[in-house]
Write an enzyme that holds these catalytic residues in place. Structure first.
Site, short mmCIF file in Angstrom:
data_model
loop_
_atom_site.label_atom_id
_atom_site.label_comp_id
_atom_site.label_asym_id
_atom_site.label_seq_id
_atom_site.Cartn_x
_atom_site.Cartn_y
_atom_site.Cartn_z
CD GLU A 52 -3.15 -1.26 2.12
OE1 GLU A 52 -3.04 -0.64 3.16
OE2 GLU A 52 -4.18 -2.03 1.72
CD GLU A 79 -4.19 -6.05 2.18
OE1 GLU A 79 -5.08 -5.22 2.85
OE2 GLU A 79 -2.86 -6.10 2.60
C1 8U8 Z 1 -8.39 3.52 3.63
C2 8U8 Z 1 -8.01 2.77 4.86
C3 8U8 Z 1 -8.56 3.35 5.90
C4 8U8 Z 1 -8.39 2.78 7.21
O1 8U8 Z 1 -8.61 3.17 8.37
O2 8U8 Z 1 -7.08 1.75 7.30
C5 8U8 Z 1 -6.74 1.45 6.22
C6 8U8 Z 1 -5.74 0.38 6.41
C7 8U8 Z 1 -7.04 1.92 5.09
C8 8U8 Z 1 -6.36 1.25 4.08
C9 8U8 Z 1 -5.52 0.02 4.38
C10 8U8 Z 1 -5.25 -0.32 5.59
O3 8U8 Z 1 -4.19 -1.37 5.57
C11 8U8 Z 1 -4.40 -2.45 5.14
O4 8U8 Z 1 -5.83 -3.25 5.39
C12 8U8 Z 1 -5.57 -3.77 6.77
C13 8U8 Z 1 -7.01 -4.00 7.34
O5 8U8 Z 1 -7.21 -4.38 8.42
O6 8U8 Z 1 -8.09 -3.92 6.53
C14 8U8 Z 1 -4.75 -4.96 6.69
O7 8U8 Z 1 -5.73 -6.01 6.09
C15 8U8 Z 1 -3.67 -4.65 5.82
O8 8U8 Z 1 -2.43 -5.45 6.46
C16 8U8 Z 1 -3.44 -3.59 5.14
O9 8U8 Z 1 -2.30 -3.67 4.25
#
Ligand code: 8U8
Length: 594
Positions: A146, A264
C-alpha cells in the site's frame, strides 16, 4: 429454483486463484500460535491455501554496510520465519518491504538505489540457495504494501526507482522470479496511476529499458473501517477491479494482458475490529460468492488473466476479527505460548473450494451475475463432479431459505458415491457453541473449559450432511432437492469408484503446543498424494505396540493435519486414508510420542 448442470460440457479450465491469505507483521512467524495457525493453513487439502502475503518480511533482516559492494547480512531471523512457512507447506507472497539496518530512506539517492538492488539480489540468491530454484520461482515478489497509504514515506520518483531496483535485483539472481505490484489501498490512487505510466512509457532507472511487470495488484475491500455493522459491498469490489481493467485497456493497451490480482479482497477494512459475522457462516458464503463473481465478471465477461485473489485474513485474533481461527489467550498467556485455536467457517470454505475440479461446467437456469445464490459447477476428468452452491448476500443481518431442484446431466459415470458438505448456522459453526457455552468463561480459561473446547473442535471440521451413499444416477442424470439457508455454502461431490484403495500417507510429523486448559496439544501433519475419493483420514494411536491402535479423531477430517488434545497425549501415532467406499490405505510410518 431449478438449476441444471451439464456435466458433459466443460466451458473452460478452473484455476484455483484464491489459494492465499495474508497477515502482518512478519515477526509473528516466530511465535508458537502463528506456527500452529500455519499448520492449519498448510493442512488445507490440495494446496487450498498456498500463499501467505506478509508485510515487513525484510524487517527480519539484520546487517550493515548495505551501500557497499559486499554488505554484511544476517539472515537468521528471516530464515526462521520462512522456514516456519516452508515446514508447513506454504509459500511466501513476498512483499519487498522493510528497511534493514535503517539504510534505505530515499531511493532517489543513487547509492541507496544501487544498494537496494544488490540487497534484493542477495536476498533472492539466499532464498534460492535455501529452498531451491523451482520453489522460489513459484513464489511471488511484490512491491511495498500500500505505497499510497502512509506505509510509503518517500517520493513518487523514489518509488519508481525502488521498483526498478527490486525488479533488477531479482533478475540479477534469476530471470524467472515473478515481480509486480503495487498493492495500492485506494481505488485508482495517484501512486497506482503513476506506476502504470512508469511501466508503460517510462524507462527503467538501471537499464533504460521498458520496466518489467509480471502482475498488477490492487486492494479493493467491501466496506470502510468502522465499529458499526456496515453491510459489505462485494459487488462494488469486483466492479472497481473492472474499472482498473478498463483503465488499462483504454490508456495502457501494452499492459492490458498483464495478470491482475486483488491481494487484499476483504469484505471490510480493519482486520482487528470486531464484527461477529467474521466468526460465522456469513463470511464463508461471501468468500464463495466473491470467488464466483470474479470468475463470471472478470474471467468470463472480460477475459482477464485473473492471477490471484487473497483474503487478508491470516492474522491472529478472536471470533469477530478477520482471521481463519479464533484464538483464545490474551496478551498475558500469549507471552507464555499457551493458547487454544478453533477453526472458523472462513477457514473451512478454503477446504470446500480446494475440493473443486479443474474444469468448469455449463449450467442452465444459473442466477444472474451478483445474485445472492449461485453455483460453481466443476469436474475433474471423468472421475469426479464437484458443485459448490452458496447463498450469501451483501447484507449482514439477513436470513431466509431457498429450495433448489438440482439436476446434473451428462455424467461420465453411472455409479458414483455422493457426498454433501455444508457450512451454515447449524453445521461447521463452532461459534454457536461458544456463544452457548461462554457463561463458563471468566477472566481465564482453565481445565474446566476442556469440554467446551473439545465440543468446538468436534464442530470445527467440514460437516457432511449426506453421504457417503450411492448416487441415484440413471442415464447419466441425477436429481437432488436441497434447502439452502441464507447464509450457507454446500459442496456436492459425485465420485467414481477408483480401481484401488487410497495410497499410503507419508511424512507424518508432530509438534507439541500448550493449551490454556492445561491439556497438551499435539499437532500431527502429513503428506498425501491426495485421493479425491477420500472420506476421512484416521488418526490411529496405541500406547502399546502389541495392542491394536484406536482412532482418536472424533469427526471425519479432510485436512492433512489434526490437533490431538488431551491429558495423555502420548503413544505411537499413524495416519491412514479411508475412501468413500470404506477402503483403507496403508497407514503411515509411525511417530512415537513419549
Ligand atoms: C483506507 C484505509 C482506512 C483505514 O482506516 O485503514 C486502512 C488500513 C485503510 C487502508 C488500508 C489499510 O491497511 C491494510 O488493510 C488492513 C485492514 O485491516 O483491512 C490490513 O488487512 C492490511 O494489512 C493493510 O495492508
Amino acid at each position: 429454483m431449478e438449476l441444471t448442470v451439464d456435466a458433459a460440457t466443460a466451458t473452460g479450465p478452473l484455476e484455483h486463484f484464491w489459494c492465499s491469505t495474508g497477515f502482518t507483521p512478519a515477526s509473528l512467524l516466530l511465535d508458537e500460535d502463528m506456527r500452529q495457525q500455519l499448520a492449519y493453513l498448510g493442512s488445507v487439502p490440495f494446496g487450498g491455501v498456498k500463499y501467505a502475503r506478509i508485510h515487513f518480511l525484510l524487517e527480519l533482516v539484520r546487517g550493515a554496510g548495505f551501500y557497499d559492494e559486499r554488505p554484511d547480512i544476517d539472515w537468521s531471523l528471516l530464515d526462521a520465519g520462512l522456514d516456519a512457512l516452508h515446514a508447513e507447506g506454504l509459500k511466501p507472497f513476498f512483499e519487498l518491504m522493510g528497511n534493514p539496518g535503517g539504510y534505505f530512506d530515499n531511493f532517489e539517492e543513487d547509492r541507496q538505489a544501487q544498494g537496494w538492488r544488490r540487497f534484493i539480489r542477495e536476498l533472492a540468491l539466499h532464498c534460492i540457495d535455501r529452498y531451491g530454484l523451482d520453489e522460489v520461482r513459484s513464489w511471488y515478489f511484490e512491491t511495498w504494501n500500500e505505497p499510497d497509504h502512509g506505509w510509503w514515506k518517500q517520493s513518487d520518483r523514489a518509488f519508481h526507482i525502488y521498483y526498478d531496483a527490486c525488479s533488477n535485483g531479482l533478475r540479477d539472481a534469476d530471470a524467472k522470479l515473478r515481480f509486480g505490484g503495487p498493492g495500492t489501498a485506494t481505488h485508482m490512487s495517484e501512486r497506482l496511476l503513476s506506476l502504470l505510466r512508469h511501466l508503460d512509457g517510462g524507462s527503467d532507472y538501471f537499464t533504460g529499458d521498458r520496466p518489467r511487470v509480471d502482475f498488477i495488484s490492487v486492494h479493493e475491500k467491501g466496506a470502510e473501517s468502522s465499529l458499526e455493522e456496515i453491510d459489505p459491498d462485494m459487488r462494488g469490489v469486483v466492479e472497481r477491479e473492472v474499472a482498473l481493467v478498463e483503465h488499462l485497456r483504454k490508456n495502457h493497451p501494452a499492459l492490458a494482458d498483464v495478470p491482475i490480482m486483488n491481494n487484499e479482497c476483504d469484505p471490510q477494512i480493519g482486520w482487528s475490529q470486531t464484527h461477529s459475522w467474521r466468526g460465522r457462516p456469513y463470511y464463508a458464503a461471501l468468500i464463495a460468492r466473491t470467488v464466483n463473481d470474479h470468475l463470471r465478471r472478470m474471467v468470463d465477461q472480460l477475459g482477464v488473466r485473473y492471477e490471484l485473489l487473497s483474503n487478508d485474513n491470516g492474522f491472529l485474533g478472536f471470533w469477530g476479527q478477520r482471521t481463519h481461527l479464533a484464538r483464545y489467550g490474551g496478551d498475558g498467556p500469549r507471552k507464555y505460548g499457551r493458547f487454544e485455536q478453533i477453526k472458523k467457517p472462513a477457514h473451512n470454505i478454503m477446504t470446500m473450494l480446494a475440493l473443486l475440479g479443474d474444469q468448469r461446467l455449463a449450467v442452465r437456469g444459473e442466477p444472474v451475475l451478483y445474485a445472492d445464490l449461485g453455483l460453481l459447477a466443476t469436474r475433474r476428468g471423468d472421475e469426479q463432479v464437484a458443485i459448490l452452491i452458496y447463498h450469501g448476500r451483501d447484507r449482514i443481518m439477513s436470513s431466509g431459505n431457498q429450495s433448489i431442484d438440482l439436476a446434473i446431466e451428462g455424467l461420465p459415470f453411472d455409479e458414483a458415491a455422493l457426498m454433501h458438505y455444508r457450512i451454515d448456522e447449524e453445521h461447521t459453526n463452532p461459534y454457536r457453541l461458544w456463544t452457548a457455552g461462554r457463561r463458563l468463561w471468566a477472566q481465564h480459561v482453565g481445565h474446566e473449559h476442556a469440554e467446551l473446547f473439545a465440543a468446538m473442535r468436534n464442530e470445527q471440521e467440514l460437516a457432511l450432511i449426506d453421504g457417503p451413499r450411492p448416487a441415484q444416477i440413471s442415464g447419466g442424470r441425477l436429481t437432488l432437492n436441497l434447502d439452502l439457508p441464507l447464509p450457507a455454502v454446500s459442496l456436492i461431490l459425485l465420485t467414481k469408484k477408483p480401481a484401488s484403495p487410497p495410497g499410503p500417507v507419508h511424512g507424518l510429523r508432530a509438534r507439541r503446543y500448550n493449551g490454556l486448559t492445561g491439556q497438551t496439544q499435539l499437532m500431527l501433519r502429513w503428506h498425501d498424494e491426495g485421493s479425491r475419493a477420500l472420506h476421512t483420514y484416521e488418526v490411529l494411536r496405541t500406547e502399546d505396540p502389541d495392542v491394536p491402535p484406536q482412532r482418536v479423531n472424533g469427526p471425519d477430517i479432510l485436512c492433512t493435519g489434526y490437533l490431538h488434545v488431551g491429558d495423555d497425549v502420548r503413544g505411537i501415532y499413524r495416519i491412514r486414508a479411508v475412501d468413500q467406499w470404506g477402503r483403507s490405505g496403508e497407514p503411515s510410518e509411525p511417530v512415537h510420542i513419549e
